[in-house]
Write a protein that holds these residues in place. Structure first.
Motif, PDB file in Angstrom:
ATOM      1  N   VAL A 146      83.819  43.635  77.262  1.00  6.74           N
ATOM      2  CA  VAL A 146      85.018  43.199  76.539  1.00  6.74           C
ATOM      3  C   VAL A 146      84.615  42.477  75.264  1.00  6.74           C
ATOM      4  O   VAL A 146      83.726  41.625  75.266  1.00  6.74           O
ATOM      5  N   LEU A 147      85.291  42.830  74.153  1.00  9.61           N
ATOM      6  CA  LEU A 147      85.169  42.092  72.902  1.00  9.61           C
ATOM      7  C   LEU A 147      86.560  41.593  72.536  1.00  9.61           C
ATOM      8  O   LEU A 147      87.493  42.386  72.387  1.00  9.61           O
ATOM      9  N   GLU A 148      86.701  40.280  72.420  1.00 10.07           N
ATOM     10  CA  GLU A 148      87.994  39.667  72.108  1.00 10.07           C
ATOM     11  C   GLU A 148      87.798  38.760  70.893  1.00 10.07           C
ATOM     12  O   GLU A 148      87.202  37.684  70.992  1.00 10.07           O
ATOM     13  N   ILE A 149      88.307  39.197  69.743  1.00 11.13           N
ATOM     14  CA  ILE A 149      88.057  38.519  68.474  1.00 11.13           C
ATOM     15  C   ILE A 149      89.398  38.073  67.897  1.00 11.13           C
ATOM     16  O   ILE A 149      90.220  38.897  67.489  1.00 11.13           O
ATOM     17  N   ARG A 150      89.617  36.748  67.884  1.00 15.36           N
ATOM     18  CA  ARG A 150      90.891  36.174  67.456  1.00 15.36           C
ATOM     19  C   ARG A 150      90.706  35.489  66.101  1.00 15.36           C
ATOM     20  O   ARG A 150      90.245  34.361  66.024  1.00 15.36           O
ATOM     21  N   GLY A 151      91.016  36.179  65.033  1.00 19.62           N
ATOM     22  CA  GLY A 151      90.846  35.624  63.698  1.00 19.62           C
ATOM     23  C   GLY A 151      90.625  36.745  62.704  1.00 19.62           C
ATOM     24  O   GLY A 151      91.132  37.851  62.869  1.00 19.62           O
ATOM     25  N   LEU A 152      89.834  36.488  61.667  1.00 16.63           N
ATOM     26  CA  LEU A 152      89.627  37.453  60.595  1.00 16.63           C
ATOM     27  C   LEU A 152      88.469  38.405  60.849  1.00 16.63           C
ATOM     28  O   LEU A 152      88.260  39.340  60.079  1.00 16.63           O
ATOM     29  N   GLY A 153      87.706  38.187  61.906  1.00 16.48           N
ATOM     30  CA  GLY A 153      86.531  39.020  62.152  1.00 16.48           C
ATOM     31  C   GLY A 153      86.886  40.391  62.694  1.00 16.48           C
ATOM     32  O   GLY A 153      87.946  40.613  63.286  1.00 16.48           O
ATOM     33  N   THR A 154      85.957  41.346  62.502  1.00 19.42           N
ATOM     34  CA  THR A 154      86.056  42.685  63.081  1.00 19.42           C
ATOM     35  C   THR A 154      85.244  42.708  64.371  1.00 19.42           C
ATOM     36  O   THR A 154      84.134  42.176  64.430  1.00 19.42           O
ATOM     37  N   ALA A 155      85.784  43.351  65.406  1.00 18.70           N
ATOM     38  CA  ALA A 155      85.116  43.323  66.707  1.00 18.70           C
ATOM     39  C   ALA A 155      83.771  44.046  66.676  1.00 18.70           C
ATOM     40  O   ALA A 155      82.771  43.546  67.179  1.00 18.70           O
ATOM     41  N   VAL A 156      83.733  45.258  66.096  1.00 19.08           N
ATOM     42  CA  VAL A 156      82.486  46.016  65.944  1.00 19.08           C
ATOM     43  C   VAL A 156      82.410  46.480  64.501  1.00 19.08           C
ATOM     44  O   VAL A 156      83.302  47.184  64.027  1.00 19.08           O
ATOM     45  N   ASP A 157      81.327  46.120  63.803  1.00 17.45           N
ATOM     46  CA  ASP A 157      81.236  46.326  62.359  1.00 17.45           C
ATOM     47  C   ASP A 157      79.850  46.872  62.033  1.00 17.45           C
ATOM     48  O   ASP A 157      78.878  46.130  61.994  1.00 17.45           O
ATOM     49  N   PHE A 158      79.743  48.215  61.840  1.00 22.73           N
ATOM     50  CA  PHE A 158      78.478  48.861  61.512  1.00 22.73           C
ATOM     51  C   PHE A 158      78.646  49.563  60.168  1.00 22.73           C
ATOM     52  O   PHE A 158      79.151  50.681  60.099  1.00 22.73           O
ATOM     53  N   LEU A 159      78.233  48.906  59.087  1.00 23.44           N
ATOM     54  CA  LEU A 159      78.426  49.408  57.733  1.00 23.44           C
ATOM     55  C   LEU A 159      77.106  49.375  56.979  1.00 23.44           C
ATOM     56  O   LEU A 159      76.316  48.436  57.134  1.00 23.44           O
ATOM     57  N   ASP A 160      76.897  50.392  56.114  1.00 21.72           N
ATOM     58  CA  ASP A 160      75.675  50.464  55.323  1.00 21.72           C
ATOM     59  C   ASP A 160      75.950  50.209  53.840  1.00 21.72           C
ATOM     60  O   ASP A 160      75.394  49.300  53.249  1.00 21.72           O
ATOM     61  N   HIS A 161      76.833  51.021  53.226  1.00 19.53           N
ATOM     62  CA  HIS A 161      77.123  50.877  51.805  1.00 19.53           C
ATOM     63  C   HIS A 161      78.604  50.691  51.490  1.00 19.53           C
ATOM     64  O   HIS A 161      78.947  50.359  50.370  1.00 19.53           O
ATOM     65  N   TRP A 162      79.470  50.960  52.438  1.00 20.11           N
ATOM     66  CA  TRP A 162      80.904  51.076  52.148  1.00 20.11           C
ATOM     67  C   TRP A 162      81.670  49.922  52.806  1.00 20.11           C
ATOM     68  O   TRP A 162      82.071  50.004  53.956  1.00 20.11           O
ATOM     69  N   PRO A 163      81.909  48.824  52.105  1.00 18.57           N
ATOM     70  CA  PRO A 163      82.665  47.699  52.690  1.00 18.57           C
ATOM     71  C   PRO A 163      84.158  47.989  52.681  1.00 18.57           C
ATOM     72  O   PRO A 163      84.856  47.743  51.710  1.00 18.57           O
ATOM     73  N   MET A 164      84.676  48.493  53.783  1.00 22.45           N
ATOM     74  CA  MET A 164      86.082  48.929  53.845  1.00 22.45           C
ATOM     75  C   MET A 164      86.998  47.728  54.087  1.00 22.45           C
ATOM     76  O   MET A 164      87.156  47.260  55.209  1.00 22.45           O
ATOM     77  N   SER A 165      87.616  47.242  53.027  1.00 21.24           N
ATOM     78  CA  SER A 165      88.503  46.086  53.168  1.00 21.24           C
ATOM     79  C   SER A 165      89.908  46.495  53.596  1.00 21.24           C
ATOM     80  O   SER A 165      90.649  45.686  54.150  1.00 21.24           O
ATOM     81  N   ASP A 166      90.303  47.740  53.347  1.00 25.33           N
ATOM     82  CA  ASP A 166      91.577  48.266  53.844  1.00 25.33           C
ATOM     83  C   ASP A 166      91.457  49.775  53.957  1.00 25.33           C
ATOM     84  O   ASP A 166      90.419  50.355  53.626  1.00 25.33           O
ATOM     85  N   ILE A 167      92.526  50.446  54.404  1.00 28.62           N
ATOM     86  CA  ILE A 167      92.403  51.871  54.723  1.00 28.62           C
ATOM     87  C   ILE A 167      92.313  52.749  53.486  1.00 28.62           C
ATOM     88  O   ILE A 167      92.013  53.943  53.602  1.00 28.62           O
ATOM     89  N   ASN A 168      92.543  52.185  52.301  1.00 24.86           N
ATOM     90  CA  ASN A 168      92.419  52.956  51.062  1.00 24.86           C
ATOM     91  C   ASN A 168      91.247  52.517  50.195  1.00 24.86           C
ATOM     92  O   ASN A 168      91.153  52.920  49.032  1.00 24.86           O
ATOM     93  N   THR A 169      90.336  51.703  50.712  1.00 22.20           N
ATOM     94  CA  THR A 169      89.191  51.266  49.922  1.00 22.20           C
ATOM     95  C   THR A 169      88.330  52.467  49.525  1.00 22.20           C
ATOM     96  O   THR A 169      87.850  53.196  50.394  1.00 22.20           O
ATOM     97  N   PRO A 170      88.136  52.718  48.234  1.00 23.75           N
ATOM     98  CA  PRO A 170      87.333  53.878  47.823  1.00 23.75           C
ATOM     99  C   PRO A 170      85.849  53.633  48.052  1.00 23.75           C
ATOM    100  O   PRO A 170      85.395  52.497  48.238  1.00 23.75           O
ATOM    101  N   ALA A 171      85.078  54.719  48.006  1.00 22.82           N
ATOM    102  CA  ALA A 171      83.629  54.586  48.108  1.00 22.82           C
ATOM    103  C   ALA A 171      83.105  53.812  46.909  1.00 22.82           C
ATOM    104  O   ALA A 171      83.643  53.912  45.805  1.00 22.82           O
ATOM    105  N   PRO A 172      82.068  53.021  47.092  1.00 17.85           N
ATOM    106  CA  PRO A 172      81.504  52.275  45.962  1.00 17.85           C
ATOM    107  C   PRO A 172      80.878  53.221  44.938  1.00 17.85           C
ATOM    108  O   PRO A 172      80.558  54.374  45.235  1.00 17.85           O
ATOM    109  N   LYS A 173      80.709  52.728  43.721  1.00 18.83           N
ATOM    110  CA  LYS A 173      80.056  53.516  42.680  1.00 18.83           C
ATOM    111  C   LYS A 173      78.618  53.819  43.098  1.00 18.83           C
ATOM    112  O   LYS A 173      77.952  53.027  43.747  1.00 18.83           O
TER     113      LYS A 173
END
Length: 341
Positions: A146-173
């Motif tokens: 179980v992962l229970e995250i109450r606040g601004l954190g993401t429960a599972v966050d595996f990112l390399d180059h693309w910091p997705m802040s919302d569902i329309n965040t474009p790929a970085p340059k």
């Protein structure tokens, strides 16, 4: 004397009745105020030895790091409290996380334990983002707990180059493209006030999980050839969005900006450049009705996404296609929203 006894008996009976009514009222309030309980999926994998025990470091943050390959088993619950001081500062801050993965070829077996945070920490995190940092680890499996995250954190966050802040965040340059990342999430119960899962890479898998999110998305993925299989995925509808409720600008700011923030697009599943991804056998619920709320949201030229054998509850359209995306729908079923939602 008889009148006095009757009076005392009446007072006791009245007191008992008042206490009973208060208890019933409190119970009803708790039932309506508390979020619905999601039962974790039945665990099908078994912990096998050898397995390296993982415990939180001593102190209030309840954090740990995995920096060697192999199988690692969570030995106890991680229970991070929200911290505050007399000056009004609160923590932990969003850049912290309960468990960091810093090695390739790692299996994290939660062994039916819970990783919980009342602060703004993330849950399980492995990311690079900045070019000079160590690349995101490859071949990571997280399972059985179980992962229970109450606040601004993401429960599972595996990112390399693309910091997705919302569902329309474009790929970085100068985005270099996706690597074979090999992330597998299975047999997990994930409850998050913010985004449940963020994954970047080629061929990531989420299966047999229950994921409930009050953020922009329950699942947000960037990369091709993913698989989202046999999960229960719930996008809730908090009155005040998480990123607004947990901000530090006060109630006046929240009220003034509530309408605009509630119009922001949200989705149970949001996919970027997800060509070849399969979404099969899931139950997908979107609570609350709005043109900005979506079941599956495909963007950034996600071509030929297979959507089959799912059950959709809530919104009318099973998939929203943007920026040249396409999908193939087959054998999906639809349930009407219950009248009290």
């Amino acid at each position: 004397m008889n009148l006095y006894r009757k009076f005392r008996s009446l007072r006791r009976g009245t007191l008992v009745l008042i206490v009973g009514l208060l208890l019933v009222s409190w119970t009803l309030w708790r039932m309506t105020d508390s979020p619905p309980v999601l039962r974790p999926p039945r665990l099908v994998a078994k912990t096998t030895l050898p397995c390296v025990e993982v415990r939180p470091e001593f102190g209030p943050y309840q954090e740990a790091v995995i920096d060697t390959p192999g199988k690692h088993c969570i030995a106890v619950d991680f229970w991070q409290q929200r911290l505050s001081d007399f000056a009004g500062h609160t923590g932990p801050t969003p850049y912290r996380h309960l468990l960091g993965v810093m090695a390739n070829d790692v299996t994290v077996d939660l062994a039916n334990h819970t990783l919980h945070s009342d602060g703004n920490s993330g849950g399980i995190v492995a990311e690079r983002i900045e070019q000079g940092e160590k690349p995101m680890p490859k071949n990571t499996t997280v399972q059985n707990g179980v992962l229970e995250i109450r606040g601004l954190g993401t429960a599972v966050d595996f990112l390399d180059h693309w910091p997705m802040s919302d569902i329309n965040t474009p790929a970085p340059k100068n985005f270099p493209g996706f690597k074979k990342s090999g992330v597998i999430l299975e047999n997990l119960l994930i409850r998050a006030d913010n985004v449940g899962v963020m994954l970047e890479g080629d061929g990531n898998i989420i299966r047999n999980c229950v994921i409930e999110s009050g953020g922009d998305s329950a699942i947000m993925m960037a990369g091709p050839n993913g698989k989202i299989l046999n999960n229960t995925i719930v996008l809730t509808d908090p009155l005040i969005p998480t990123w607004l409720a947990h901000g530090n600008k006060g109630i006046v700011y929240q009220i003034a900006n509530l309408s605009d923030f509630r119009k922001a697009p949200r989705a149970a599943i949001a996919l970027h450049r997800a060509t070849g991804t399969v979404i099969r056998g899931n139950r997908i619920e979107v609570k609350g009705k709005s043109s900005s709320r979506h079941n599956i949201y495909l963007t950034d030229t996600s071509i030929g996404v297979q959507i089959e054998g799912n059950t959709f509850v809530g919104t009318d359209d099973p998939v929203t296609l943007t920026n040249g995306s396409t999908s193939n729908l087959r054998n999906n079923t639809y349930e009407q929203r219950l009248p009290w939602w």
